[in-house]
Design a protein around this motif. Structure first.
Motif, PDB file in Angstrom:
ATOM      1  N   MET A   1       0.890  -1.261   0.002  1.00 42.71           N
ATOM      2  CA  MET A   1       0.056   0.042  -0.009  1.00 42.71           C
ATOM      3  C   MET A   1       0.875   1.109  -0.009  1.00 42.71           C
ATOM      4  SD  MET A   1      -3.162  -0.824   2.736  1.00 42.71           S
ATOM      5  CE  MET A   1      -1.895  -1.431   4.017  1.00 42.71           C
ATOM      6  N   LYS A   2       0.852   1.924  -0.876  1.00 42.24           N
ATOM      7  CA  LYS A   2       1.447   3.248  -1.202  1.00 42.24           C
ATOM      8  C   LYS A   2       0.698   4.393  -1.903  1.00 42.24           C
ATOM      9  CE  LYS A   2       5.737   5.155  -2.324  1.00 42.24           C
ATOM     10  NZ  LYS A   2       7.226   5.052  -2.811  1.00 42.24           N
ATOM     11  N   SER A   3       0.688   5.663  -1.489  1.00 41.97           N
ATOM     12  CA  SER A   3      -0.165   6.356  -2.284  1.00 41.97           C
ATOM     13  C   SER A   3       0.512   6.898  -3.683  1.00 41.97           C
ATOM     14  CB  SER A   3      -0.385   7.776  -1.584  1.00 41.97           C
ATOM     15  OG  SER A   3       0.967   8.341  -1.393  1.00 41.97           O
ATOM     16  N   VAL A   4      -0.394   7.150  -4.671  1.00 42.29           N
ATOM     17  CA  VAL A   4       0.076   7.398  -6.016  1.00 42.29           C
ATOM     18  C   VAL A   4      -0.058   8.797  -6.402  1.00 42.29           C
ATOM     19  CG1 VAL A   4      -0.102   6.887  -8.544  1.00 42.29           C
ATOM     20  CG2 VAL A   4      -0.098   5.055  -6.722  1.00 42.29           C
ATOM     21  N   ASN A   5       0.897   9.524  -6.829  1.00 40.45           N
ATOM     22  CA  ASN A   5       0.887  11.075  -6.909  1.00 40.45           C
ATOM     23  C   ASN A   5       0.540  10.959  -8.665  1.00 40.45           C
ATOM     24  OD1 ASN A   5       1.622  13.652  -8.323  1.00 40.45           O
ATOM     25  ND2 ASN A   5       2.298  14.223  -6.280  1.00 40.45           N
ATOM     26  N   LYS A   9       2.795  10.702 -12.154  1.00 47.03           N
ATOM     27  CA  LYS A   9       2.510   9.685 -13.194  1.00 47.03           C
ATOM     28  C   LYS A   9       2.049  10.139 -14.411  1.00 47.03           C
ATOM     29  CE  LYS A   9       3.531   6.288 -10.203  1.00 47.03           C
ATOM     30  NZ  LYS A   9       4.632   5.332 -10.339  1.00 47.03           N
TER      31      LYS A   9
END
Length: 121
Positions: A1-5, A9
């Motif tokens: 689980m890791k946020s995505v910018n 991207k």
């Protein structure tokens, strides 16, 4: 689980109308794409398609009308409905659909990107 910018991207997305896989959840692909000019008329016989416009204005042509999707808006296209997206200026789009769905649906064209050839971010 890791946020995505998402904006970071989008900076890695190459070319127009070429979806890039950014995440997967529950058998769905979350794809990013840059759009400009016209796409192809197509439909998705077995699945709905969700467009979320992050930047710009997208026109989705249907056989009986046009729908304008502005920045910060979304549009769900029901399965089986023929449509053709068009962007006068560059649009940044998030597309959510079943993992097995090709972005040109039932239409094969030189714009079709095969799922196994889709770039992953």
């Amino acid at each position: 689980m890791k946020s995505v910018n998402l904006m970071e991207k989008f900076g890695q997305v190459n070319g127009y109308w070429r979806p890039h896989l950014v995440a997967e959840a529950n058998g769905q692909h979350v794809r990013l794409a840059k759009l400009k000019n016209e796409f192809v008329w197509h439909s998705h016989e077995q699945e709905d398609e969700l467009f979320i416009v992050i930047k710009g204005t997208l026109t989705v042509h249907f056989r009986d009308r046009d729908e304008i999707v502005k920045e910060g808006e979304l549009l769900v296209i029901p399965k089986g409905v023929e449509h053709m997206p068009e962007a006068q200026d560059e649009v940044l789009l998030v597309n959510i659909t079943k993992a097995e769905t090709t972005h040109t649906g039932d239409t094969q064209s030189d714009m079709t990107v095969k799922i196994d050839e889709m770039p992953r971010l």
